[in-house]
Enzyme design. Structure first.
Site, short mmCIF file in Angstrom:
data_model
loop_
_atom_site.label_atom_id
_atom_site.label_comp_id
_atom_site.label_asym_id
_atom_site.label_seq_id
_atom_site.Cartn_x
_atom_site.Cartn_y
_atom_site.Cartn_z
N CYS A 17 -2.66 20.68 -17.89
CA CYS A 17 -3.29 22.01 -17.92
C CYS A 17 -4.50 22.04 -17.00
O CYS A 17 -4.85 21.05 -16.36
CB CYS A 17 -3.71 22.38 -19.34
SG CYS A 17 -5.03 21.32 -19.98
N CYS A 20 -7.23 19.37 -17.24
CA CYS A 20 -6.94 18.09 -16.57
C CYS A 20 -7.39 18.13 -15.11
O CYS A 20 -8.06 17.22 -14.62
CB CYS A 20 -5.43 17.79 -16.60
SG CYS A 20 -4.72 17.66 -18.24
N CYS A 85 7.42 -16.59 14.60
CA CYS A 85 6.67 -17.59 13.83
C CYS A 85 5.87 -16.90 12.73
O CYS A 85 5.86 -15.67 12.63
CB CYS A 85 5.73 -18.38 14.75
SG CYS A 85 4.47 -17.32 15.51
N CYS A 88 3.43 -14.15 13.70
CA CYS A 88 4.01 -12.80 13.86
C CYS A 88 3.99 -12.06 12.52
O CYS A 88 3.61 -10.89 12.44
CB CYS A 88 5.45 -12.88 14.36
SG CYS A 88 5.64 -13.65 15.97
N ASP A 501 -10.47 41.50 21.19
CA ASP A 501 -10.64 41.12 22.59
C ASP A 501 -9.58 41.90 23.39
O ASP A 501 -8.51 42.20 22.87
CB ASP A 501 -10.42 39.61 22.74
CG ASP A 501 -10.47 39.17 24.18
OD1 ASP A 501 -11.44 39.53 24.86
OD2 ASP A 501 -9.54 38.47 24.62
N ASP A 700 -8.02 35.17 21.68
CA ASP A 700 -7.01 34.16 22.02
C ASP A 700 -7.32 32.81 21.41
O ASP A 700 -6.54 31.87 21.52
CB ASP A 700 -6.83 34.04 23.54
CG ASP A 700 -8.09 33.53 24.24
OD1 ASP A 700 -9.03 33.09 23.55
OD2 ASP A 700 -8.12 33.56 25.48
N ASP A 704 -12.70 32.92 23.12
CA ASP A 704 -13.47 33.69 22.16
C ASP A 704 -13.97 32.83 21.00
O ASP A 704 -14.36 33.36 19.96
CB ASP A 704 -12.60 34.83 21.60
CG ASP A 704 -12.08 35.73 22.70
OD1 ASP A 704 -12.91 36.23 23.49
OD2 ASP A 704 -10.86 35.92 22.80
#
Length: 807
Positions: A17, A20, A85, A88, A501, A700, A704
């Site tokens: 709920c 929580c 090895c 790695c 604009d 854009d 702006d």
């Protein structure tokens, strides 16, 4: 504290709920190094912004677990190739353990495998594979778990369904016994054994302690952390009914009574009804994230790539930047890329809303998930995985759905103190009934106590806002409107002023040839051929527009004999032995070409916001060509719609006043602010805000940026990958001004929906608690009403997914 703030997301299990969610959020916010924490009950996710130098992801998991909840983790096993090895193996293990989202990675060198435990919200299998590939090794997901995608919500629903069916089977005989002993239902036949208290005990006990175990566990965890939630209310109410009935059953031994007044059915039926409500709620919540599923469904699943000279089909996740991808007619473009071979029409309607396919050829960009209609294409992948345009859109929608709107603060405050208050009211109700209303009748007082506890679950309150935000922002995304957060979704409906604009917003942002006026006796085709051939040599944007416009008329252009640009005046060129001058009045005056008779025509074009150029051939006036940044087809209609909504529309531009006013007149804008530099646009926004206006800046998203950041709401308008998502609060993908009104409309609808949800969530409790306290509500009815309240709130939010935009 460092400036390097990171963000992490966890899927949380165990929340029941709003209390929580509030408790987890408070607990996380108290942690040192946490800048911001948000827990979304509907999505069951937490988003945390933190300083990694002060606190780690492991600390968050421990905190969430200490509060009584858990985070979702997944395991994946890979086969490793390329190891030689132990060094790695050590290198791979270290690298994986350093990745964000990887909890633990263990490499087995002998078996050449690695087992990874990870957070699926932060990292994907393909990202792990790609990272290790950079080290020179290859990870291959083991076949038995390859392609597995665990849907935790679905898994939980299936688990709860099993519990509900088990609980229902055991509760039906108890409900049967309860219903048949009312005065008006005595005609219902009832097996005698169902009246036996020990049979009722045997039926109720598994429901109480096996099915109901989740409520006891949840209540214990909540109380251990000095808080209370729905589990506390359910555990208290059902335990009271069960243990009082057990006491009466034991007391009846030796009394000879076959049937005493028991309440086993109250506890069992309550638990069954609550489980049913939770099932409906979980399924409805799953539907509220339908928008994300739809967007994800747009993605291609596989891609055909060429590697080492071989053509192969691979999962989309494995496509790498730089891969050459083959796309056949009718297929989806798998990733964002550039066409390196072929040409086709591409349907981009899923992104731009433009139903007409767009012609694409070599050098053009294509966007992942658009559809290749009729040609074979070879594409070089430029953006893959989470960098593609669609992945970015999905990310924005997910973030919006996971964020909180300010209106939710009220619900959070109420739900935080709600449960203790309800327990207090329930105790007072019990005492009033036991000592005053019906003195000494413990059973009657207990029934009222249980009804109050059960009716008052705060689940609906916690779901009221996030489900509406999810459904509203998801539906908006389907229309190409991306809200970056719940707060922007809430603010947008309060706007009263829209600043537009000019270039690229009201207009197309690209000049085009608009007018050709010929001198008497001049042949149009010859005129355009000469002008187009001369202008081909110029790099000026206006020249490009003239050439493009002439080509569109089907005229083939040749090569000029000579060409010279005259800065500030125009050009001079020789084409097919004819001398051309194209440019301003001053250019004509410089070469003593008489244009007095056509200056009125030129001025008239300029008043319309067009750039007009005079053309002379062999020393005589031959005509005028005019170029303009054309207005978008939908701009006039969209601005009329904004005016109809009662909004003030202002156009702002760096262009000269005459050109700006001409554009404004054509689209119906009355207020124009012209000759403004980019930084000046932000100042103009502030002036309007200081006058008490709620301002949206539409541009854009790049040039702006200062004004977009200053405005109450910044809207970036554009299409596809040009969308500047970071610069604005809302992104209007379709590059169409009608999306502004659509965004405001969706905001209004969503806020109305949230208010409806909050009203009903509070009304259920404000009305239900007094009714229960007055003894007018049986506990099982209270349980049904509580379950219905949560489900109805979610279903109301889902209505947003069916909204249609209107003009």
């Amino acid at each position: 504290m460092s400036n390097d703030i990171k963000e992490t997301i966890y899927q949380i299990t165990g929340m029941t709920c709003a209390a929580c969610a509030t408790r987890i959020e408070k607990g996380l916010k108290k942690m040192e190094g946490v800048k911001e924490a948000n827990v979304n009950l509907a999505l069951e996710k937490s988003t945390i912004k933190y300083d990694p130098e002060v606190v780690s992801e492991q600390d968050f998991q421990k905190k969430i677990q200490s509060l009584g909840y858990d985070v979702v983790r997944e395991k994946v096993e890979f086969d490793i190739t390329g190891m030689t090895c132990a060094a790695c193996a050590n290198k791979i293990e270290k690298r994986l353990n350093k990745l964000d989202g990887v909890e633990k990675a263990t490499v087995n060198f002998a078996l050449e495998t690695v087992l990874v435990e990870y957070n699926p919200e932060q990292i994907s299998v393909s990202e792990m594979k790609e990272d290790i590939k950079k080290l020179g090794y290859t990870l291959e997901q083991k076949k038995e778990n390859a392609g597995e995608q665990v849907d935790h919500r679905q898994k939980e629903i299936e688990k709860q369904q099993g519990k509900f069916i088990f609980s229902l089977i055991l509760s039906i005989p108890l409900l049967w016994a309860m219903v048949s002993h009312f005065e008006f239902t005595r005609f219902i036949w009832l097996p005698d054994m169902f009246m036996n208290p020990w049979v009722q005990l045997a039926l109720a006990t598994p429901v109480q302690f096996i099915v109901g175990k989740q409520f006891y566990v949840g209540a214990f965890k909540a109380l251990r952390n000095k808080s209370a939630n729905m589990d506390v209310l359910v555990a208290l109410g059902t335990s009271a009914a069960y243990f009082y009935s057990l006491y009466l059953s034991i007391s009846s031994i030796g009394s000879g009574a076959h049937m005493v007044e028991l309440y086993y059915e109250t506890s069992a039926v309550l638990i069954t009804l609550i489980l049913l409500g939770k099932l409906f709620e979980a399924k409805a919540k799953g539907r509220s994230s339908e928008a994300i599923k739809k967007l994800m469904g747009l993605q291609a699943k596989n891609a055909t790539v060429v590697r080492d000279g071989q053509e192969m089909i691979i999962p989309i996740e494995e496509v790498l930047e730089g891969d050459i991808v083959y796309v056949k007619p009718g297929e989806k473009v798998p990733v964002d890329g550039e066409i390196v071979e072929g040409q086709s029409a591409v349907d981009e309607s899923m992104l731009t809303g433009e139903s007409i396919p767009i012609d694409k050829t070599i050098g053009d960009n294509v966007i992942g998930s658009t559809i290749n209609k009729n040609g074979f294409l070879k594409i070089k992948a430029t953006k893959v995985g989470k960098d593609t345009a669609l992945a970015q859109i999905i990310k924005v929608v997910e973030e919006a759905q996971g964020s909180k709107a300010p209106i939710q603060r009220l619900a959070d405050v109420i739900s935080g103190i709600f449960v203790p208050i309800v327990v207090g009211i329930a105790i007072i109700t019990f005492l009033v009934w036991y000592f005053a209303v019906n003195p000494g009748d413990f059973a009657d007082a207990l029934e009222k106590f249980i009804a109050v506890l059960v009716i008052a679950c705060p689940c609906a309150l916690g779901l009221a806002t996030p489900t509406s935000i999810m459904a509203g922002s998801g539906r908006a995304a389907e229309f190409g409107i991306l809200f970056k957060g719940g707060e922007h979704l809430e603010t947008t409906h309060r706007l009263d002023t829209i600043i537009l604009d000019k270039t690229g917003t009201v207009t197309n942002g690209k000049p085009s040839l608009t007018d050709v006026i010929l001198a008497d006796g001049m042949d149009e085709k010859e005129f355009l051929t000469l002008v187009g051939t001369a202008e081909r040599n110029s790099e000026h944007p206006l020249a490009e527009a003239i050439v493009e416009g002439i080509k569109e008329k089907g005229i083939n252009l040749g090569a000029s004999d000579t060409f010279e640009a005259v800065p500030g005046f125009g050009i001079q060129s020789t084409v097919n032995g004819k001398q051309l001058f194209i440019g301003t009045r001053r250019l004509m005056a410089k070469y003593c070409i008489n244009v007095q008779d056509v200056l009125a025509n030129m001025e008239n074009l300029e008043k319309q916001g067009k750039t007009a150029m005079l053309v002379a051939i062999d020393g005589r006036y031959a005509g005028i060509v005019a170029v303009a940044d054309t207005i978008k087809d939908t701009s006039k209609e969209a601005i009329a719609r904004l005016h109809k909504m009662g909004l003030e529309v202002v156009m702002i531009t760096g262009d000269n006043t005459q050109t700006a006013q001409a554009i404004a007149d054509q689209v119906g804008i009355k207020k124009v602010i012209a000759e403004v530099l980019p930084e000046g646009k932000a100042e103009e926004v502030k002036k309007l805000q200081q006058a008490g206006k709620k301002v949206a800046m539409v541009g854009d998203g790049i040039n702006d940026a200062p004004a977009l950041a200053t405005a109450d709401i910044g809207m970036a308008i554009g299409t596809g990958t040009d969308v500047a998502m970071e610069a604005a609060d809302i992104t209007l993908i379709r590059g169409d001004l009608t999306s502004i009104a659509d965004a405001i409309f969706m905001s209004k609808k969503t806020i109305t929906n949230i208010k409806q949800n909050l009203f009903w969530a509070l009304a259920y409790n404000v009305i239900g608690i007094p009714i229960a306290a007055a003894g007018l509500l049986a506990p099982w009815l209270a349980g049904a009403a509580m379950a219905f309240s949560s489900v109805s709130v979610v279903l109301n939010a889902l209505r947003l997914q069916r909204i249609k935009l209107k003009a």
